[in-house]
Design an enzyme around this catalytic site. Sequence first.
Site, PDB file in Angstrom:
ATOM      1  CB  SER A 181      22.727 -12.515 -34.849  1.00 13.89           C
ATOM      2  OG  SER A 181      22.230 -12.239 -36.129  1.00 13.89           O
ATOM      3  CD  GLU A 301      29.139 -13.886 -39.039  1.00 15.65           C
ATOM      4  OE1 GLU A 301      28.076 -14.511 -38.916  1.00 15.65           O
ATOM      5  OE2 GLU A 301      29.795 -13.477 -38.073  1.00 15.65           O
ATOM      6  CG  HIS A 382      25.026 -15.728 -38.820  1.00 18.24           C
ATOM      7  ND1 HIS A 382      25.652 -14.649 -38.256  1.00 18.24           N
ATOM      8  CD2 HIS A 382      23.726 -15.663 -38.410  1.00 18.24           C
ATOM      9  CE1 HIS A 382      24.783 -13.951 -37.538  1.00 18.24           C
ATOM     10  NE2 HIS A 382      23.598 -14.557 -37.611  1.00 18.24           N
TER      11      HIS A 382
END
Length: 437
Positions: A181, A301, A382
Amino acid sequence: MIVRTSSGLVEGKAEEGVLAFLGVPYAAPPFGSLRFRAPVPSSWEGVRPAVTHGHAAPQAAGEDIGLYAPDVFETGADCLNLDIRTPSPGAAGLPVLVWIHGGAFAIGGNGAAWHQGHRFARDGVVCVAINYRLGFEGFLALEDAPLNRGVLDWLAALEWVRDNIAAFGGDPGNVTIAGQSAGAAAVATLLTMPRAQGLFRRAIVMSGSATLVATEQEARDYAKTLAIRLGIEPARSAFARLSPAELVAAQPPPLTGDSGGLSESVPIKPVVDGDLIPAVPLAALPASAHLPLLVGCTSQEADVFVRRMAADVSEAALDHLGVEAGEPGRTPAERLGRAVTEHLFTRETRWIREARPAYAYEFRWESPVESPVGGGRVGAVHNLDLPFVFDVLDAPGVERTAGPDAPQALADAMHAAWVRFARTGDPGWPLDHLRRF
């Protein structure tokens, strides 16, 4: 066991058959006279215990949304520290993995349960996880203060690793930087920074971006707008009169906005200053083609979060927004979720692959768990790939996110690929082939 570093002596502890040295400072606490300054070296007398996680950087309290580990970070001034896991300080020439945590450059810490490195150490890789300044402390563009203080922290940590990792059994010439990320955006940025050259040999970008930066003008304007709102000057001296807690309270949520892509959704981020960060990383990535790169993302995600917010969206609304029809049978909310995932993450990964050669992967395993916050099944959301890569399916929060039957064989395969890459630069499949997990 006691190890001598350039900063002083540290004593670690045994942990699952490896040795852990936790909360080791790589720079002095960046507060008091050092607030909003570049990091400076740290030192101490005697033997420093290194048996508990150090402070994370000041940040807003994390929200337990029911999907991830309920990480609670002890924050404080001495936040420029790192954790080291090693098979043995008496070893020599072991590969090194340096992990940069995510959190939109605003939250997070190296103590998060899903990326603890003891099983990398079990498998012969010295694993280092760093903390760095977040939010306004690390990235606000103030007058009379260096830009990109958080980025300077990354560099200081990597320089500390270069100078000291041999004492923990690692090879300073065989360092892989990795992140997920915002941490992956940090890795992409470091790949293009002249001052970072020679500090690592290869890189891993997980669910990241090579466009998550601001122009200097944008950053200066943001700081001025904030200063007006707070009734102060956009200068170091004025902001230094605010306590860290007051400054955190003035920050926006980690993700804001709903258009324009990932960069516009993250308000605080590194700044292209023409010096430390010469250009938007995506434009500069081709120059790093000699460094092996592993890049990828999950297939869903943002889907579950968007589905939760868009439960009542209509086909007509999607048509108005220009969202393509996609696979037959998907509900409007599912279509919108997939579109947002593509907009924020999938295309960013694709852009990196198009910019330079890379080993590519996609995490497709879908958790069957129903999200406690709504939106249907969790899916390949995610962060879900993290406990597989770190081989920590037994970590807190994994079962409630992935279910009780998360496939250990998948964790074995992903973890082994990341270990191979850290050792050799080859994860085990052809370059530019998309490996699906």
